[in-house]
Enzyme design. Structure first.
Site, PDB file in Angstrom:
ATOM      1  N   ASP A  21      27.112 -28.853 -22.519  1.00  0.00           N
ATOM      2  CA  ASP A  21      26.242 -27.555 -22.096  1.00  0.00           C
ATOM      3  C   ASP A  21      27.295 -26.167 -21.111  1.00  0.00           C
ATOM      4  OD1 ASP A  21      24.296 -25.967 -20.991  1.00  0.00           O
ATOM      5  OD2 ASP A  21      24.951 -27.215 -18.941  1.00  0.00           O
ATOM      6  N   ASP A  37      26.272 -22.753 -19.688  1.00  0.00           N
ATOM      7  CA  ASP A  37      25.610 -22.443 -18.326  1.00  0.00           C
ATOM      8  C   ASP A  37      25.698 -23.365 -16.690  1.00  0.00           C
ATOM      9  OD1 ASP A  37      25.683 -19.153 -18.280  1.00  0.00           O
ATOM     10  OD2 ASP A  37      24.946 -20.695 -20.428  1.00  0.00           O
ATOM     11  N   ASP A  89      23.182 -29.773 -16.996  1.00  0.00           N
ATOM     12  CA  ASP A  89      21.773 -29.445 -15.249  1.00  0.00           C
ATOM     13  C   ASP A  89      21.348 -28.639 -15.504  1.00  0.00           C
ATOM     14  OD1 ASP A  89      22.180 -25.653 -15.068  1.00  0.00           O
ATOM     15  OD2 ASP A  89      22.580 -26.860 -16.333  1.00  0.00           O
TER      16      ASP A  89
END
Length: 272
Positions: free
Chosen positions: A8, A10, A212
């Site tokens: 991922d 961001d 996240d």
């Protein structure tokens, strides 16, 4: 044996200022030197990500739009999913009780109906930006995904409204606390990574992934080695309690973990 690593962007690879740290870039290149395939799995647009990997001089497959598109190393489109026109119509013309802003994505870019310069801060490193347009005039068969941005509690209330209206016709997920996405049914990063791994002849058990947010949950739960960021949404840690939690994106924790994994694979790992 890990043959593919999916990241991922961001809150994971990128630091809070939305930059990729030097240590992280060096570690990604070390993975390539070990013949480990790199994949960036992100909610960001393919147009933006192709620019990013070009600037970084990295060879990587792209899973963009939270799984709506998959591109090869050469930029070839390998897989795509779009919202059904009836779903796009229901969302675009719905009377939603929310203060959130609405954003539409398709292969031509990112569209919204008013200026929101604060949202551009997350894209400063790439220069990617929205285009102002009357959203209700966007052709319904040209909507890849729809995103709502606003306060988290407001988005939670909106999620209930959307679920009641759309039912099983769409997949709803939080890509961040302030971002609720409406995606095609069955569309997520995990499903897209499964398609890519089959294309490459790699087992999902031989894949490693980092994330996240809740839009990473399917990907993290389906690979052989799923790692959760220390700054992750609490909901993600709660739904995947068996996965290892590493450090914070601010300290380039992905690089810290991978350096340990590459140099000391038989020693236990502890976050910084």
């Amino acid at each position: 044996m890990v043959k593919l690593a999916a990241f991922d962007m961001d809150g994971t690879l990128l630091m809070p200022d939305h930059r990729l740290g030097d240590k992280t870039l060096t570690t990604l290149k070390r993975l390539r030197d070990r013949d480990i395939t790199l994949t960036f799995a992100t909610g960001r647009h393919a147009l933006e990500m192709r620019h990013v990997i070009g600037e970084l001089a990295l060879e990587a497959f792209l899973i963009t739009g939270n799984g709506t598109r998959i591109h090869s190393l050469e930029g070839e489109l390998l897989h795509q999913q779009d919202l059904a026109p009836d779903v796009a119509q229901a969302v675009l013309h719905g009377n939603w009780q929310t203060d959130a802003s609405m954003h539409i994505f398709n292969d031509r870019g990112w569209f919204t109906d008013k200026e929101m310069p604060l949202l551009l801060q997350a894209h400063a490193f790439s220069g990617f930006r929205y285009q102002i347009r009357d959203l209700q005039r966007v052709p319904l068969d040209e909507v890849t995904k729809i995103c709502f941005c606003g306060e988290h509690e407001d988005l939670c209330r909106l999620q209930i409204q959307l679920q009641e209206t759309l039912g099983e016709r769409a997949h709803l997920c939080f890509s961040a606390l302030y971002c609720l996405e409406v995606l095609p049914t069955g569309c997520n990063k995990g499903a897209a990574l499964s398609v890519l791994s089959q294309h490459l002849g790699i087992s999902m058990q031989d894949c490693m992934a980092f994330g996240d947010a809740m839009n990473d949950s399917e990907m993290l739960s389906s690979v052989g080695h799923g790692l959760i960021m220390g700054n992750a949404m609490p909901q993600l840690i709660n739904v995947l309690p068996h996965l290892t939690v590493i450090g914070h994106c601010q300290t380039q924790a992905v690089s810290h973990f991978l350096a340990h994994w590459l140099d000391n694979p038989h020693l236990p790992y502890s976050p910084e």
